[in-house]
Design a protein around this motif. Structure first.
Motif, PDB file in Angstrom:
ATOM      1  N   ARG A  47      24.207 -43.426   5.001  1.00 60.12           N
ATOM      2  CA  ARG A  47      25.136 -44.150   5.876  1.00 60.12           C
ATOM      3  C   ARG A  47      25.511 -43.322   7.103  1.00 60.12           C
ATOM      4  N   HIS A  48      25.324 -42.018   7.032  1.00 54.48           N
ATOM      5  CA  HIS A  48      25.666 -41.135   8.146  1.00 54.48           C
ATOM      6  C   HIS A  48      24.528 -40.998   9.155  1.00 54.48           C
ATOM      7  N   HIS A  49      23.336 -41.427   8.798  1.00 56.31           N
ATOM      8  CA  HIS A  49      22.173 -41.243   9.677  1.00 56.31           C
ATOM      9  C   HIS A  49      22.206 -42.242  10.841  1.00 56.31           C
ATOM     10  N   PRO A  50      21.782 -41.828  12.053  1.00 55.17           N
ATOM     11  CA  PRO A  50      21.739 -42.736  13.199  1.00 55.17           C
ATOM     12  C   PRO A  50      20.911 -44.003  12.956  1.00 55.17           C
ATOM     13  N   GLN A  51      19.902 -43.920  12.083  1.00 51.58           N
ATOM     14  CA  GLN A  51      19.094 -45.102  11.772  1.00 51.58           C
ATOM     15  C   GLN A  51      19.955 -46.208  11.158  1.00 51.58           C
ATOM     16  N   THR A  52      20.866 -45.830  10.287  1.00 55.43           N
ATOM     17  CA  THR A  52      21.749 -46.803   9.644  1.00 55.43           C
ATOM     18  C   THR A  52      22.721 -47.386  10.657  1.00 55.43           C
TER      19      THR A  52
END
Length: 196
Positions: free
Chosen positions: A3-8
């Motif tokens: 949830r912390h990744h820019p993709q999400t």
């Protein structure tokens, strides 16, 4: 951590922006083959099972994009140790948005989420591991900056502990996740749809 990744964040922004129209359907999959019956994931006394280990990501992704479920229906395949080695769920959200997901230890490796709107789709082929960060909007690849999702999670936690920021995932998200998973297990046991 995903949830912390820019993709999400990019996936959530695309859905919220209306770029695919009105959200109508969600599909998620997370699976791999696990034959080691002594693995912690296979132990009922430690709350093992496919839903708790893999399906929780599918549930989290769908809740992120569509909000809290109104009704769920779950089915499970139990293995020899008593845990669910396969789990499929149907999820109804507000506004007649429907979700479906499958997870399992008895399936080939798979990982993905697709959001289908009234005018298009957005697909993420590896939403958990973020190994090739990008989203596909109506078949067109949109690259996303790669960052260490675990480090982002730790930094967010550290900021919150120091009072310098808010946790990305707080109490309400944890309770919503727990209610949904509990309702899915109740549904799998009862054979009827359950409200979280």
């Amino acid at each position: 951590m995903y949830r912390h990744h820019p993709q999400t964040r990019r996936l959530a922004e695309i859905v919220a922006s209306g770029a695919i129209g009105e959200l109508r359907q969600l599909r998620a999959l997370f699976s791999f083959t696990l034959a080691d019956l002594g693995n912690v994931r296979m132990l009922p006394e430690l709350d093992g099972g496919a839903l708790m280990d893999l399906g929780c990501y599918c549930v989290s992704m769908q809740r992120l994009l569509a909000g809290e479920p109104e009704l769920v229906f779950g089915r499970q395949r139990k293995g020899s140790t008593g845990v669910d080695v396969g789990f499929s769920g149907l999820v109804q959200f507000a506004g007649d948005v429907f979700g479906e997901f499958s997870c399992g230890f008895d399936l080939p490796e798979g990982d993905g989420i697709e959001a289908i709107g009234s005018n298009g789709t957005v697909l993420v082929l590896d939403p958990v591991h973020c190994s090739d960060p990008h989203v596909e909007v109506n078949g067109e690849r949109v690259d996303v900056e790669d960052q260490d999702r675990y480090m982002l999670q730790i930094e967010n936690f550290s900021d919150a502990v120091r009072g310098e920021g808010k946790p990305l995932l707080g109490r309400e998200d944890a309770l919503g996740q727990a209610r949904t998973i509990d309702a899915l297990y109740r549904s799998a046991a009862s054979g009827v749809a359950e409200a979280p």
